[in-house]
Design an enzyme around this catalytic site. Structure first.
Site, PDB file in Angstrom:
ATOM      1  N   SER A  21      -7.368  -6.129   9.112  1.00 26.00           N
ATOM      2  CA  SER A  21      -8.784  -5.814   9.370  1.00 26.00           C
ATOM      3  C   SER A  21      -9.694  -6.886   8.764  1.00 26.00           C
ATOM      4  O   SER A  21     -10.752  -7.187   9.324  1.00 26.00           O
ATOM      5  CB  SER A  21      -9.143  -4.421   8.847  1.00 26.00           C
ATOM      6  OG  SER A  21      -9.155  -4.398   7.447  1.00 26.00           O
ATOM      7  N   ARG A  72      12.097 -18.122  -1.376  1.00 26.53           N
ATOM      8  CA  ARG A  72      10.637 -18.152  -1.406  1.00 26.53           C
ATOM      9  C   ARG A  72      10.099 -19.565  -1.123  1.00 26.53           C
ATOM     10  O   ARG A  72       9.171 -19.746  -0.333  1.00 26.53           O
ATOM     11  CB  ARG A  72      10.142 -17.658  -2.775  1.00 26.53           C
ATOM     12  CG  ARG A  72       8.661 -17.372  -2.816  1.00 26.53           C
ATOM     13  CD  ARG A  72       8.237 -16.804  -4.165  1.00 26.53           C
ATOM     14  NE  ARG A  72       8.799 -15.494  -4.442  1.00 26.53           N
ATOM     15  CZ  ARG A  72       8.334 -14.349  -3.953  1.00 26.53           C
ATOM     16  NH1 ARG A  72       7.291 -14.354  -3.154  1.00 26.53           N
ATOM     17  NH2 ARG A  72       8.908 -13.211  -4.253  1.00 26.53           N
ATOM     18  N   ASN A 114      -8.638 -15.827  -1.608  1.00 27.44           N
ATOM     19  CA  ASN A 114      -7.952 -14.542  -1.443  1.00 27.44           C
ATOM     20  C   ASN A 114      -8.972 -13.424  -1.606  1.00 27.44           C
ATOM     21  O   ASN A 114      -9.964 -13.567  -2.316  1.00 27.44           O
ATOM     22  CB  ASN A 114      -6.863 -14.388  -2.517  1.00 27.44           C
ATOM     23  CG  ASN A 114      -6.111 -13.069  -2.372  1.00 27.44           C
ATOM     24  OD1 ASN A 114      -5.767 -12.658  -1.258  1.00 27.44           O
ATOM     25  ND2 ASN A 114      -5.869 -12.403  -3.487  1.00 27.44           N
ATOM     26  N   ASP A 152      -4.209 -13.461  -9.040  1.00 26.33           N
ATOM     27  CA  ASP A 152      -5.564 -12.884  -9.021  1.00 26.33           C
ATOM     28  C   ASP A 152      -6.443 -13.367 -10.183  1.00 26.33           C
ATOM     29  O   ASP A 152      -7.284 -12.622 -10.697  1.00 26.33           O
ATOM     30  CB  ASP A 152      -5.483 -11.339  -9.068  1.00 26.33           C
ATOM     31  CG  ASP A 152      -4.720 -10.777  -7.871  1.00 26.33           C
ATOM     32  OD1 ASP A 152      -4.765 -11.406  -6.808  1.00 26.33           O
ATOM     33  OD2 ASP A 152      -4.078  -9.722  -8.017  1.00 26.33           O
ATOM     34  N   ALA A 180     -16.699  -2.778   2.515  1.00 27.60           N
ATOM     35  CA  ALA A 180     -17.344  -3.819   1.702  1.00 27.60           C
ATOM     36  C   ALA A 180     -16.615  -5.154   1.871  1.00 27.60           C
ATOM     37  O   ALA A 180     -17.240  -6.224   1.954  1.00 27.60           O
ATOM     38  CB  ALA A 180     -17.353  -3.396   0.233  1.00 27.60           C
TER      39      ALA A 180
HETATM   40  C1  GAR Z   1      -7.162  -5.363   1.771  1.00 23.44           C
HETATM   41  O1  GAR Z   1      -7.723  -4.210   1.169  1.00 23.44           O
HETATM   42  C2  GAR Z   1      -7.039  -6.454   0.749  1.00 23.44           C
HETATM   43  O2  GAR Z   1      -8.067  -6.442  -0.195  1.00 23.44           O
HETATM   44  C3  GAR Z   1      -5.725  -6.108   0.125  1.00 23.44           C
HETATM   45  O3  GAR Z   1      -4.916  -5.736   1.196  1.00 23.44           O
HETATM   46  C4  GAR Z   1      -5.714  -5.116   2.183  1.00 23.44           C
HETATM   47  C5  GAR Z   1      -5.382  -5.749   3.523  1.00 23.44           C
HETATM   48  O4  GAR Z   1      -5.995  -5.038   4.562  1.00 23.44           O
HETATM   49  N1  GAR Z   1      -5.180  -7.236  -0.574  1.00 23.44           N
HETATM   50  C6  GAR Z   1      -4.481  -7.131  -1.692  1.00 23.44           C
HETATM   51  O5  GAR Z   1      -4.199  -6.074  -2.212  1.00 23.44           O
HETATM   52  C7  GAR Z   1      -4.029  -8.449  -2.282  1.00 23.44           C
HETATM   53  N2  GAR Z   1      -3.507  -8.265  -3.586  1.00 23.44           N
HETATM   54  P1  GAR Z   1      -6.141  -5.680   5.997  1.00 23.44           P
HETATM   55  O6  GAR Z   1      -4.752  -6.129   6.428  1.00 23.44           O
HETATM   56  O7  GAR Z   1      -6.683  -4.596   6.863  1.00 23.44           O
HETATM   57  O8  GAR Z   1      -7.080  -6.841   5.871  1.00 23.44           O
END
Ligand code: GAR
Length: 325
Positions: A21, A72, A114, A152, A180
């Site tokens: 998303s 990796r 990120n 992070d 958000a």
């Molecule tokens: C998002 O909430 C992002 O912030 C989180 O994964 C989700 C991905 O949603 N990322 C992390 O947790 C990274 N550590 P999406 O695939 O719908 O964008």
């Protein structure tokens, strides 16, 4: 807000592992008029990631490369090759749930962002929403940050807090944080990739470097920031011009050895140099700052050279000795 419309679009590769998303938010923002970037690749370590199908339906180039059965480093190297082949200048991680090797991170240093669902430095890693609720925090939120080897922990470029309501579950909070996220990420990415064309950012870069020279001080000249050697007999060695005197460039003006050198530099690299109004006649040259691929080392070299041309001998020789060390 920068005038994105006049800057070349940055090319961005988006890496996802799931729904995508945030990738979609980045994509649709990139299709608004005047957007600062375009998406040139959506890549995933999960061939079944829903975001891949969406990217494909939207006509984007996609790449699915399962990490299963791969070391990796090998997987990161293959991702890196795909990103480079797409011509991307930047990487946006958007729910890419892989720990990256230091080598991969180093290759994209300063060019990889990120999005993380917490108000960093709080709650690095996973289960961010549950941890914020359990801690009794009034707000969860989202951060966009630069990626560095430590998880992070890179410089935070932008954040949005999201209120936690009584009785919120982690899923409730995650859903609102997601809204958000979709606002924050396109904005922060757009501002980050276009800052190299913004006068305020460029001026700050030049200022830091000019003032690092011995006994240099800043003094405006005809309304433009300038830098000179200190004291009564101080002389200017650089000026910052933001599209001055009809020029289309944001530029640094420095001294060459004279008009001949100035003319020949401009002839050889017209994308990098121009002859400034008034100053050009005495051999000053305009170094164009708002252009793709600007090399800051060469800006530093110009500042130092121009400074050395006007600095008192005692300072110039000190500086030479320091450089030799
Ligand atoms: C998002 O909430 C992002 O912030 C989180 O994964 C989700 C991905 O949603 N990322 C992390 O947790 C990274 N550590 P999406 O695939 O719908 O964008």
């Amino acid at each position: 807000m920068a005038d994105f419309a006049r800057t070349p679009k940055a090319r961005v590769a988006v890496l996802i592992s799931g729904a995508g998303s945030n990738m979609a938010a980045l994509l649709y923002a990139s299709r608004l008029p005047g957007a600062a970037y375009e998406i040139v690749l959506v890549a995933s370590n999960d061939p079944d990631a829903a975001g891949l199908a969406l990217a494909d339906a939207e006509g984007l180039e996609t790449c699915a490369l399962s990490h299963k059965g791969m070391a990796r480093a090998e997987h990161d190297a293959a991702m890196d090759a795909a990103i480079r082949a797409s011509g991307a200048d930047y990487v946006a991680l958007a729910g890419y749930m892989r720990i990256l090797t230091d080598d991969f991170v180093a290759k994209w240093r300063g060019r990889m962002l990120n999005i993380h669902p917490s108000l960093l430095p709080k709650y690095k890693g996973l289960d961010t929403h549950a941890r914020a609720i359990d801690a009794g925090d009034s707000h969860g939120g989202v951060s966009v940050h630069l990626v560095t080897p430590e998880l992070d922990a890179g410089e935070v470029l932008g954040q949005l807090p999201v209120a936690i309501r009584d009785g919120d579950t982690a899923d409730d909070l995650a859903a609102r944080v997601r809204l958000a996220e979709h606002q924050l990420y396109p904005r922060v990415l757009g501002e980050y990739v276009s800052r190299a064309y913004r006068a305020d950012w460029l001026l700050e870069q030049v200022r830091t470097r000019a003032l690092a020279l011995p006994e240099a001080e800043e003094r405006a000249s005809h309304g433009a920031p300038g830098w000179r050697t200190a004291g009564k007999s101080g002389k200017y060695f650089a000026y910052f011009n933001d599209r001055h005197h009809g020029s289309e460039h944001i530029a640094l003006l420095v001294k060459t050895s004279g008009p001949d050198e100035m003319e020949s530099l401009i002839e050889r690299a017209p994308e990098a140099y121009f002859k400034p109004a008034f100053y050009g006649a005495s051999g000053w040259i305009g170094v164009i700052l708002d252009r793709p691929g600007l090399d800051w080392q060469s800006v530093e070299d110009w500042l130092e050279r121009s400074w050395a041309a006007v600095a008192p001998k005692r300072l110039a020789s000190l500086q030479r000795a320091a450089a030799e060390l």
